[in-house]
Design a protein around this motif. Structure first.
Motif, mmCIF file in Angstrom:
data_model
loop_
_atom_site.group_PDB
_atom_site.id
_atom_site.type_symbol
_atom_site.label_atom_id
_atom_site.label_comp_id
_atom_site.label_asym_id
_atom_site.label_seq_id
_atom_site.Cartn_x
_atom_site.Cartn_y
_atom_site.Cartn_z
ATOM 1 N N ARG A 145 109.815 26.657 -2.714
ATOM 2 C CA ARG A 145 108.550 27.283 -2.300
ATOM 3 C C ARG A 145 108.780 28.782 -2.184
ATOM 4 N NH1 ARG A 145 105.257 27.541 2.845
ATOM 5 N NH2 ARG A 145 103.078 27.256 2.199
ATOM 6 N N ARG A 146 108.117 29.535 -3.034
ATOM 7 C CA ARG A 146 108.317 30.983 -3.094
ATOM 8 C C ARG A 146 107.317 31.727 -2.212
ATOM 9 N NH1 ARG A 146 111.663 32.826 -7.087
ATOM 10 N NH2 ARG A 146 112.395 31.236 -8.558
ATOM 11 N N ARG A 147 107.779 32.835 -1.675
ATOM 12 C CA ARG A 147 106.887 33.745 -0.948
ATOM 13 C C ARG A 147 106.465 34.863 -1.894
ATOM 14 N NH1 ARG A 147 106.346 34.467 4.373
ATOM 15 N NH2 ARG A 147 106.874 36.688 4.339
ATOM 16 N N VAL A 148 105.158 35.092 -1.957
ATOM 17 C CA VAL A 148 104.626 36.123 -2.833
ATOM 18 C C VAL A 148 103.693 37.029 -2.044
ATOM 19 C CG1 VAL A 148 104.755 34.561 -4.819
ATOM 20 C CG2 VAL A 148 102.589 34.811 -3.587
ATOM 21 N N GLY A 149 103.528 38.233 -2.568
ATOM 22 C CA GLY A 149 102.558 39.160 -2.017
ATOM 23 C C GLY A 149 101.459 39.412 -3.019
ATOM 24 N N VAL A 150 100.296 39.801 -2.526
ATOM 25 C CA VAL A 150 99.152 40.127 -3.377
ATOM 26 C C VAL A 150 98.782 41.577 -3.124
ATOM 27 C CG1 VAL A 150 96.779 39.554 -4.002
ATOM 28 C CG2 VAL A 150 98.317 37.750 -3.175
ATOM 29 N N TYR A 157 97.393 42.967 0.273
ATOM 30 C CA TYR A 157 97.239 44.384 0.612
ATOM 31 C C TYR A 157 96.168 45.046 -0.227
ATOM 32 C CZ TYR A 157 97.769 49.390 0.712
ATOM 33 O OH TYR A 157 97.490 50.730 0.794
ATOM 34 N N SER A 158 95.351 45.836 0.417
ATOM 35 C CA SER A 158 94.428 46.785 -0.206
ATOM 36 C C SER A 158 94.405 48.017 0.675
ATOM 37 C CB SER A 158 93.020 46.191 -0.306
ATOM 38 O OG SER A 158 92.074 47.207 -0.636
ATOM 39 N N ALA A 175 101.550 48.482 1.404
ATOM 40 C CA ALA A 175 102.184 47.799 0.274
ATOM 41 C C ALA A 175 103.677 47.631 0.538
ATOM 42 C CB ALA A 175 101.952 48.582 -1.014
ATOM 43 N N GLU A 176 104.272 48.601 1.244
ATOM 44 C CA GLU A 176 105.708 48.542 1.524
ATOM 45 C C GLU A 176 106.073 47.327 2.376
ATOM 46 O OE1 GLU A 176 104.699 52.359 0.044
ATOM 47 O OE2 GLU A 176 103.846 51.226 1.731
ATOM 48 N N ASP A 177 105.116 46.811 3.152
ATOM 49 C CA ASP A 177 105.403 45.622 3.951
ATOM 50 C C ASP A 177 105.734 44.431 3.062
ATOM 51 O OD1 ASP A 177 104.927 47.018 6.291
ATOM 52 O OD2 ASP A 177 102.806 46.471 6.346
ATOM 53 N N LEU A 178 105.245 44.446 1.842
ATOM 54 C CA LEU A 178 105.550 43.396 0.875
ATOM 55 C C LEU A 178 106.737 43.769 0.000
ATOM 56 C CD1 LEU A 178 101.866 42.646 -0.245
ATOM 57 C CD2 LEU A 178 103.246 41.342 1.398
ATOM 58 N N LEU A 179 106.749 45.016 -0.462
ATOM 59 C CA LEU A 179 107.812 45.442 -1.376
ATOM 60 C C LEU A 179 109.169 45.502 -0.689
ATOM 61 C CD1 LEU A 179 105.885 48.259 -3.276
ATOM 62 C CD2 LEU A 179 106.374 45.953 -4.079
ATOM 63 N N ASP A 180 109.191 45.813 0.595
ATOM 64 C CA ASP A 180 110.453 45.935 1.321
ATOM 65 C C ASP A 180 110.893 44.632 1.979
ATOM 66 O OD1 ASP A 180 110.448 48.584 0.620
ATOM 67 O OD2 ASP A 180 109.677 49.305 2.542
ATOM 68 N N ASP A 181 110.096 43.575 1.826
ATOM 69 C CA ASP A 181 110.416 42.299 2.451
ATOM 70 C C ASP A 181 111.341 41.505 1.516
ATOM 71 O OD1 ASP A 181 110.508 39.729 3.487
ATOM 72 O OD2 ASP A 181 108.377 39.656 3.980
ATOM 73 N N PRO A 182 112.592 41.281 1.901
ATOM 74 C CA PRO A 182 113.533 40.586 1.007
ATOM 75 C C PRO A 182 113.174 39.123 0.775
ATOM 76 C CG PRO A 182 114.502 40.903 3.177
ATOM 77 C CD PRO A 182 113.219 41.671 3.174
ATOM 78 N N THR A 183 112.296 38.554 1.597
ATOM 79 C CA THR A 183 111.900 37.154 1.388
ATOM 80 C C THR A 183 110.785 37.014 0.358
ATOM 81 O OG1 THR A 183 110.168 37.048 3.102
ATOM 82 C CG2 THR A 183 112.454 36.735 3.819
ATOM 83 N N VAL A 184 110.176 38.123 -0.045
ATOM 84 C CA VAL A 184 109.119 38.095 -1.055
ATOM 85 C C VAL A 184 109.762 38.227 -2.429
ATOM 86 C CG1 VAL A 184 107.127 39.333 -1.999
ATOM 87 C CG2 VAL A 184 107.346 39.013 0.475
ATOM 88 N N SER A 185 109.591 37.218 -3.277
ATOM 89 C CA SER A 185 110.236 37.258 -4.592
ATOM 90 C C SER A 185 109.328 37.763 -5.696
ATOM 91 C CB SER A 185 110.761 35.864 -4.964
ATOM 92 O OG SER A 185 109.703 34.936 -5.068
#
Length: 345
Positions: free
Chosen positions: A2-7, A34-35, A56-66
């Motif tokens: 189960r992958r974690r993704v950001g939008v 994020y918007s 956006a950095e909250d997603l890009l800097d999160d190592p659990t988001v692949s």
């Protein structure tokens, strides 16, 4: 797994993706959407019950988001994909690759250099009727293709173009070809490949305050002898099903919306698919089911799990960009345009 993704990007295009993420919640978890617009973040969270982040950095800097689903306007793609690559994130990118030819190539190159997976949302290839037509062509059921046509006679109203920048080269990079017909053109290229030569005409109708083309007529010539036409517009009220027509030495096929009709010289008849709906060709561009977006997302997740390219990779998407670039160049110069040989193989 189960992958974690950001939008990233929560505008109109986010709806079928959010629905697909919910449908596939057993395989994927949304780390956040994020918007830069707080109103859009609030609306996204309220409508879909998914988390949002303020940067956006909250997603890009999160190592659990692949991976990142990138759904922003075309003129932002090159820079944002580069940021995703730097952060080590795979990307599923809403079409087009970018607003400019150079940007499109840069998007593909930066992800390939980083060794990351890039998928592009060109969902028409995933329609069951389109897959059936592809199988018939692979099996030679239609014989050698002799004549073909792409027809995209859609409608977009004033409300659609009311969003700032929509229909303008600075934001979108192109009009009916790059923004609307790209889906049908991509499917066409996946079925029959790229032509060698293109001639065509394109203009802006004046029906709306845009500077991109909304009326296109073109002809394509293939090395095999196949001749094809492209008829694309967003001025055809109230919007009609997009069509791909192929006539071969052993029979003909018409793919209209998601309905496939095949008539073979042998007498065989094949009917498959849906009810000939416009699937977003009218005033409401989101008037379609999310099932094909879900198929794109599922294939992207499968590709990540298997370590293979997605069915519509960035490099694969460059083919339809090459065709669109050639069509617009032919229209601008008034002269035939030849596509690069390395793309025809």
């Amino acid at each position: 797994m189960r992958r974690r993704v950001g939008v990233i990007g929560l505008g109109m295009a986010a709806t079928p993706h959010a629905q697909s993420l919910s449908d596939l919640s057993g395989r994927v978890a949304v780390a956040g959407g994020y918007s830069p617009s707080a109103d859009r973040r609030a609306a996204f969270a309220a409508r879909f019950g998914l988390p949002v982040v303020e940067r956006a950095e909250d997603l890009l800097d999160d190592p659990t988001v692949s991976a990142i689903l990138l759904l922003t306007p075309p003129d932002t793609h090159a820079a944002l994909v580069a940021r995703c690559a730097e952060a080590g994130k795979h990307v599923l990118l809403e079409k087009p690759l970018d607003a400019t030819p150079d940007g499109a190539r840069a998007v593909v190159d930066v992800m390939e250099r980083a060794g990351l997976t890039l998928g592009v949302v060109l969902q028409h290839r995933f329609r069951a009727s389109a897959e059936k037509l592809a199988a018939l062509l692979r099996d030679g059921a239609l014989g050698a293709p002799l004549s073909a046509a792409v027809v995209v006679r859609w409608w977009r109203d004033a409300a659609y173009y009311a969003q700032p920048g929509r229909g303008m080269k600075a934001r979108d990079g192109g009009g009916v070809l790059l923004t609307q017909a790209i889906h049908t053109l991509d499917l066409f290229v996946s079925l029959l490949g790229l032509p060698r030569d293109v001639v065509g005409f394109a203009r802006t109708s004046g029906l709306r305050p845009i500077d991109t083309e909304d009326v296109v007529a073109a002809a394509l010539r293939y090395d095999t002898g196949l001749l094809a036409t492209v008829d694309a517009t967003t001025t055809a009220f109230p919007g009609f099903p997009e069509r791909i027509e192929i006539a071969g030495t052993a029979g003909s096929a018409v793919l209209s919306g998601d309905r496939l009709e095949v008539r073979l010289h042998s007498g065989a008849v094949i009917d498959a698919g849906g009810t000939d709906g416009t699937l977003g060709g009218g005033a409401d561009p989101m008037a379609f089911s999310n099932q094909h977006h879900r198929a794109v997302l599922a294939d992207f997740l499968d590709a990540l799990d298997a370590g293979r390219p997605p069915r519509v990779s960035g490099r694969e998407a460059l083919k339809v960009h090459a065709l669109i670039d050639a069509l617009l160049r032919a229209a601008e110069t008034g002269a035939p345009t030849t596509l690069p040989k390395d793309l025809l193989s």
